[in-house]
Design a protein around this motif. Structure first.
Motif, PDB file in Angstrom:
ATOM      1  N   GLY A  12       0.839  -1.208   0.000  1.00 20.81           N
ATOM      2  CA  GLY A  12       0.000   0.000   0.000  1.00 20.81           C
ATOM      3  C   GLY A  12       0.870   1.252   0.000  1.00 20.81           C
ATOM      4  O   GLY A  12       2.064   1.209   0.307  1.00 20.81           O
ATOM      5  N   GLU A  13       0.210   2.373  -0.295  1.00 21.36           N
ATOM      6  CA  GLU A  13       0.930   3.642  -0.461  1.00 21.36           C
ATOM      7  C   GLU A  13       1.746   4.002   0.794  1.00 21.36           C
ATOM      8  O   GLU A  13       2.913   4.378   0.723  1.00 21.36           O
ATOM      9  CB  GLU A  13      -0.129   4.720  -0.789  1.00 21.36           C
ATOM     10  CG  GLU A  13       0.414   6.033  -1.274  1.00 21.36           C
ATOM     11  CD  GLU A  13       0.591   7.022  -0.134  1.00 21.36           C
ATOM     12  OE1 GLU A  13      -0.210   6.958   0.815  1.00 21.36           O
ATOM     13  OE2 GLU A  13       1.539   7.829  -0.189  1.00 21.36           O
ATOM     14  N   GLU A  14       1.119   3.800   1.965  1.00 19.09           N
ATOM     15  CA  GLU A  14       1.792   4.213   3.197  1.00 19.09           C
ATOM     16  C   GLU A  14       2.977   3.304   3.531  1.00 19.09           C
ATOM     17  O   GLU A  14       4.028   3.765   3.975  1.00 19.09           O
ATOM     18  CB  GLU A  14       0.773   4.170   4.328  1.00 19.09           C
ATOM     19  CG  GLU A  14       0.955   5.285   5.321  1.00 19.09           C
ATOM     20  CD  GLU A  14       0.021   5.064   6.503  1.00 19.09           C
ATOM     21  OE1 GLU A  14      -1.166   4.732   6.265  1.00 19.09           O
ATOM     22  OE2 GLU A  14       0.500   5.213   7.646  1.00 19.09           O
ATOM     23  N   ALA A  15       2.785   1.991   3.310  1.00 16.20           N
ATOM     24  CA  ALA A  15       3.870   1.046   3.619  1.00 16.20           C
ATOM     25  C   ALA A  15       5.065   1.274   2.703  1.00 16.20           C
ATOM     26  O   ALA A  15       6.212   1.093   3.089  1.00 16.20           O
ATOM     27  CB  ALA A  15       3.371  -0.393   3.486  1.00 16.20           C
ATOM     28  N   ILE A  16       4.792   1.677   1.469  1.00 17.37           N
ATOM     29  CA  ILE A  16       5.897   1.931   0.529  1.00 17.37           C
ATOM     30  C   ILE A  16       6.598   3.247   0.891  1.00 17.37           C
ATOM     31  O   ILE A  16       7.811   3.337   0.892  1.00 17.37           O
ATOM     32  CB  ILE A  16       5.359   1.997  -0.930  1.00 17.37           C
ATOM     33  CG1 ILE A  16       4.804   0.635  -1.381  1.00 17.37           C
ATOM     34  CG2 ILE A  16       6.426   2.512  -1.904  1.00 17.37           C
ATOM     35  CD1 ILE A  16       5.828  -0.437  -1.670  1.00 17.37           C
ATOM     36  N   ARG A  17       5.800   4.250   1.263  1.00 14.52           N
ATOM     37  CA  ARG A  17       6.392   5.568   1.543  1.00 14.52           C
ATOM     38  C   ARG A  17       7.186   5.574   2.853  1.00 14.52           C
ATOM     39  O   ARG A  17       8.264   6.128   2.932  1.00 14.52           O
ATOM     40  CB  ARG A  17       5.263   6.623   1.596  1.00 14.52           C
ATOM     41  CG  ARG A  17       5.742   8.050   1.711  1.00 14.52           C
ATOM     42  CD  ARG A  17       4.584   9.046   1.676  1.00 14.52           C
ATOM     43  NE  ARG A  17       3.465   8.670   2.547  1.00 14.52           N
ATOM     44  CZ  ARG A  17       3.466   8.807   3.864  1.00 14.52           C
ATOM     45  NH1 ARG A  17       4.492   9.314   4.490  1.00 14.52           N
ATOM     46  NH2 ARG A  17       2.406   8.434   4.580  1.00 14.52           N
ATOM     47  N   ASP A  18       6.643   4.921   3.888  1.00 13.96           N
ATOM     48  CA  ASP A  18       7.283   4.999   5.214  1.00 13.96           C
ATOM     49  C   ASP A  18       7.156   3.639   5.913  1.00 13.96           C
ATOM     50  O   ASP A  18       6.345   3.471   6.829  1.00 13.96           O
ATOM     51  CB  ASP A  18       6.579   6.101   6.031  1.00 13.96           C
ATOM     52  CG  ASP A  18       7.072   6.142   7.462  1.00 13.96           C
ATOM     53  OD1 ASP A  18       8.173   5.631   7.742  1.00 13.96           O
ATOM     54  OD2 ASP A  18       6.342   6.689   8.326  1.00 13.96           O
ATOM     55  N   PRO A  19       7.953   2.658   5.492  1.00 17.77           N
ATOM     56  CA  PRO A  19       7.763   1.300   6.034  1.00 17.77           C
ATOM     57  C   PRO A  19       7.947   1.237   7.557  1.00 17.77           C
ATOM     58  O   PRO A  19       7.144   0.604   8.244  1.00 17.77           O
ATOM     59  CB  PRO A  19       8.826   0.467   5.320  1.00 17.77           C
ATOM     60  CG  PRO A  19       9.723   1.417   4.610  1.00 17.77           C
ATOM     61  CD  PRO A  19       9.002   2.716   4.469  1.00 17.77           C
ATOM     62  N   ALA A  20       8.956   1.935   8.079  1.00 16.78           N
ATOM     63  CA  ALA A  20       9.205   1.835   9.526  1.00 16.78           C
ATOM     64  C   ALA A  20       8.003   2.391  10.301  1.00 16.78           C
ATOM     65  O   ALA A  20       7.573   1.812  11.299  1.00 16.78           O
ATOM     66  CB  ALA A  20      10.476   2.581   9.886  1.00 16.78           C
TER      67      ALA A  20
END
Ligand code: HEM
Length: 408
Positions: A12-20
């Protein structure tokens, strides 16, 4: 906000942008969790990942079961089958004795001395790439510096003639999506297979050449290691060449670009690196931890078992999310802060245990030379545009481009 386990979306967009950040709530509350959308276990905290990476029940071999399941029947494109046979020869996908044998052979060729001998070349190349970039204007740092530096270095270490470098890069880019995206996207197989076939043929030619006229390069050293200890087959020799090519290319490019981005977002740390107030080697460890290019590694459960109180079944896939472990507050103080002089606990950016990255000394050398050189050469570097586009893959983390503006 913590989404339900059913809703965890690793692509998803959020996991790709800021995985930590995306995985933080789960890392704190339930660090080993089944994520139905990707039909995999996720291991998210440092403690469990470091145990799992040394537990032989988590197998690295996810290629041979895939070949048995999907590529053994009638009607399979022979080129696709061949490309997976090459991948099956990569030591990163092997367990136990086979892994130890191949790792031992590669370590005879890929020595600390071979890496150290590249220092001057890396310095010169970095200076040339920086000089070729616009000194006053906008450019893509990925394309101009981060990608060419490691790909030229690894091509030269292997013994690939300069004239062939572009072809070589093109084929490896065709194969890369299958390697870093996992095995769930059959659409990518055909083009990857064509790229792999070209690479294999190319390496066959180079191996023949260096068998006749050995030179001072990795292929010649691997040929020597094979001849001294006849346990390395010809197919394994080719597979190992393709593995080094991949290892040496994209990950280090992503490390350089991710680190420059981190610096652009942290001007004080940028100034500290520029002025020489922090040691480059130390800074590189923090870049690896803060936003390293290896987001996750994959294992397959080899037998029904219990791990961290969860019932795991043979054949299930496990993502060990290194990017999450590297922001675990049980191990790192203020993990979301970039602190280049941090007294580092053990980060996981190169993995851990028996499969610890064999290219770590080379990646560290390149980054420790390139990053200070970039910030010194461009004293007024700023990000040119946002939002930034990240590669849509789960295993690695890299920018598609990093548009920066240099000012004289
Ligand atoms: C910043 C750059 C790099 C990062 C973050 C990185 C990351 C990793 C990680 C996480 C693994 C472990 C995989 C696993 O456990 O399944 C690994 C393995 C490996 N890497 Fe790297 N890598 C980098 C650069 C390189 C370079 C430059 C080379 C070679 C030229 C290389 C060659 C290898 C090899 C051969 C293995 C397999 C080791 C084994 O399975 O025993 N890597 N790398």
């Amino acid at each position: 906000m913590q989404v339900s386990a059913e809703d965890i979306d690793i692509m998803g967009e959020e996991a790709i942008r800021d995985p930590a950040g995306y995985f933080a709530p789960w890392r704190e509350s339930e660090p080993v969790v089944w994520a139905p959308r990707c039909r995999s276990w996720l291991i998210l905290n440092h403690a469990h990942i470091s145990v799992a990476l040394r537990d032989p029940r988590f197998s690295s071999d996810r290629i041979s079961p895939f070949i048995r399941r999907k590529l053994s029947g009638e009607g399979v494109d022979p080129l696709v089958r061949q490309s997976f046979d090459v991948l099956a020869g990569w030591l990163v996908f092997k367990d136990g004795a086979d892994h130890a044998r191949l790792r031992g052979l590669l370590s005879k060729a890929f020595t600390a001395k071979a890496v150290a001998s590249m220092r001057e070349r890396v310095e010169r190349l970095t200076a040339e790439l920086i000089a070729a970039a616009p000194q006053d204007g906008v450019f893509d740092l990925v394309e101009q510096i981060a990608v060419p530096l490691p790909s030229i270095v690894i091509a030269e270490m292997l013994g690939v003639p300069t004239i062939d470098r572009d072809r070589f890069r093109h084929w490896s880019e065709m194969v890369a999506p299958v390697v870093s995206a996992g095995l769930d996207d059959p659409g990518r197989y055909e083009s990857a297979a064509i790229g792999m076939d070209a690479l294999v043929k190319y390496f066959l030619g180079l191996i023949e050449r260096y068998e006749r006229e050995p030179a001072d390069n990795l292929i010649s050293s691997l040929i020597r290691a094979r001849d001294e200890d006849d346990s390395l087959s010809h197919a394994e020799l080719i597979a190992t060449c393709t593995l080094i090519l991949f290892g040496g290319h994209e990950t280090t490019a992503n490390l350089i670009a991710n680190s420059v981005l981190a610096l652009l977002n942290h001007p004080r740390e940028m100034a500290a690196l520029r002025s020489g107030a922090v040691e480059p080697q130390k800074a590189v460890e923090e870049f690896l931890r803060f936003d390293g290019p290896g987001k996750a590694v994959v294992r397959v459960v080899s037998e029904d078992m219990e791990f961290a109180g969860k019932e795991m079944k043979a054949g299930q896939r496990v993502f060990l999310v290194l990017a999450s472990a590297n922001h675990d507050r049980q191990v790192f103080t203020d993990p979301d802060v970039l602190r280049l002089d941090r007294e580092m606990g053990r980060h996981m950016a190169f993995g851990w245990g028996g499969h610890f990255c064999m290219g770590a000394p080379l990646a560290r050398l390149e980054a420790a030379i390139a990053l200070p050189a970039i910030v010194k050469a461009f004293p007024h570097l700023v990000l040119d545009s946002k939002p930034l586009a990240w590669q849509q893959v789960f295993l690695t983390r890299g920018l598609i481009e990093l548009p920066v503006r240099a000012a004289a």
